[in-house]
Write a protein that holds these residues in place. Structure first.
Motif, PDB file in Angstrom:
ATOM      1  N   CYS A  97      -4.400  -1.727  -5.304  1.00 29.64           N
ATOM      2  CA  CYS A  97      -4.619  -1.973  -3.879  1.00 29.64           C
ATOM      3  C   CYS A  97      -5.883  -2.789  -3.637  1.00 29.64           C
ATOM      4  CB  CYS A  97      -4.682  -0.653  -3.114  1.00 29.64           C
ATOM      5  SG  CYS A  97      -3.063   0.120  -2.885  1.00 29.64           S
ATOM      6  N   LEU A 116      -5.807  -6.351  -1.636  1.00 30.56           N
ATOM      7  CA  LEU A 116      -6.623  -6.557  -0.448  1.00 30.56           C
ATOM      8  C   LEU A 116      -7.570  -7.742  -0.636  1.00 30.56           C
ATOM      9  CD1 LEU A 116      -7.248  -5.339   2.362  1.00 30.56           C
ATOM     10  CD2 LEU A 116      -9.041  -4.020   1.267  1.00 30.56           C
ATOM     11  N   HIS A 152      -5.417   2.901   4.954  1.00 28.09           N
ATOM     12  CA  HIS A 152      -4.188   3.543   4.485  1.00 28.09           C
ATOM     13  C   HIS A 152      -4.539   4.929   3.963  1.00 28.09           C
ATOM     14  CE1 HIS A 152      -0.548   4.241   2.057  1.00 28.09           C
ATOM     15  NE2 HIS A 152       0.031   3.336   2.834  1.00 28.09           N
ATOM     16  N   THR A 208      -8.453  -0.645   3.567  1.00 25.71           N
ATOM     17  CA  THR A 208      -7.004  -0.761   3.738  1.00 25.71           C
ATOM     18  C   THR A 208      -6.514  -0.012   4.956  1.00 25.71           C
ATOM     19  OG1 THR A 208      -6.432   1.217   2.436  1.00 25.71           O
ATOM     20  CG2 THR A 208      -6.676  -0.868   1.221  1.00 25.71           C
ATOM     21  N   PHE A 247       0.836  -1.196   0.000  1.00 30.35           N
ATOM     22  CA  PHE A 247       0.000   0.000   0.000  1.00 30.35           C
ATOM     23  C   PHE A 247       0.877   1.256   0.000  1.00 30.35           C
ATOM     24  CE2 PHE A 247      -3.385  -2.607   2.467  1.00 30.35           C
ATOM     25  CZ  PHE A 247      -3.773  -3.231   1.294  1.00 30.35           C
TER      26      PHE A 247
END
Length: 307
Positions: A34, A38, A136, A134, A15
């Motif tokens: 991403c 995931l 993130h 995520t 990520f």
């Protein structure tokens, strides 16, 4: 789809390195790096498969454009739908997430973004839902920037009456849409053109969206994909699950309009999805499907199985 917190430490590095890439690959397809990582991790792929998928995506993606500041004083929604606005949106969303909690920010940004959720086959909506999972910050900023830049507002005619008695069941409306306003064209321009047709508005008005909209649309989208194999039908399935992830960030006051906006986009994409009967696929068990997808390198297929 339940909230997902990555347990694989390898994912964090992937990520982080995703910040090097822009919103599209070299064939102008949306960046789903991403999301695919995931989903693969959630489906039980091992570290070698994750690394192989990341390497394949890295080779295809375009590098991120040079950083650009958001114009001082401009409201954040000023650039919606402008592909060239991704870089300044990226800067703006990153700064916003630095100073404000992600949940609070999503409460503010999601209702306007959902007014144009169907752009690029729901790619902005889907990437944002995966980015939320995520946990993130940079990936969420990039996802929101992409959704803003591919935002596709649909025209809406006031005062159009439903073609039949309105109900909460979407199936009659979808059948009428497919029969009354099919499109031989594809892409965002076709989606907007379909939304201008009276037959479209009459069919859309047959549905009164309620809190069970996603649960009603998901199996219909899955049936459409199984019967046709159309790529946009797969996007319909994934988008419904993506919306389910994001509904937690939409308050009760904004929810009816958000559901209506998604329904209009869903209906318009149905019209351009090329839903033509195809030979039925060979039945496979989930065990076989999962084994195959763990070695898959197609982000759409991976996210479809994940959904």
């Amino acid at each position: 789809m339940a909230e997902y917190l990555p347990t694989n430490p390898v994912l964090r590095g992937f990520f982080d390195s995703g910040a090097a890439f822009g919103p599209l690959d070299r064939d102008a397809h949306p960046n789903q790096r991403c999301a695919g990582l995931l989903a693969l991790d959630r489906l039980g792929a091992d570290e070698a498969a994750l690394k192989d998928f990341a390497a394949q995506q890295d080779a295809r993606l375009q590098p991120a454009p040079e950083a650009a500041a958001w114009p001082a004083g401009d409201a954040w929604a000023e650039g919606l739908g402008k592909a060239e606005a991704w870089a300044p949106y990226r800067k703006l969303m990153g700064q916003w997430l630095f100073y404000e909690d992600a949940g609070d920010m999503l409460y503010q940004t999601l209702p306007p973004l959902l007014r144009g959720s169907g752009g690029a086959g729901f790619a902005g909506l889907i990437r944002t839902a995966y980015a939320v999972q995520t946990h993130h910050r940079q990936e969420l900023a990039d996802a929101l920037a992409y959704w803003a830049s591919c935002h596709l507002a649909l025209p809406k005619a006031d005062g159009v009456r439903a073609a039949a008695r309105p109900s909460a069941d979407p199936e009659p409306a979808l059948r009428r849409l497919h029969a009354a306003a099919p499109s031989r064209r594809s892409g965002d321009h076709a989606v907007q053109a379909v939304a201008r047709e009276a037959a479209f508005e009459q069919a859309v008005a047959m549905l009164v969206p309620d809190a069970q909209l996603v649960q009603r649309l998901s199996p219909l989208a899955a049936q459409a994909f199984a019967a046709t194999g159309a790529p946009l039908a797969a996007q319909l399935v994934i988008s419904a699950q993506a919306l389910d992830v994001l509904l937690q960030f939409i308050d009760d006051e904004a929810l009816p309009a958000a559901l209506e906006d998604y329904w209009r986009a869903f209906a318009a994409v149905v019209c351009v999805a090329g839903l033509r009967d195809a030979p039925p696929p060979e039945p496979r068990t989930w065990r076989v499907i999962l084994a195959r997808v763990r070695g898959c390198r197609d982000p759409r297929a991976i996210c479809l199985v994940d959904s």
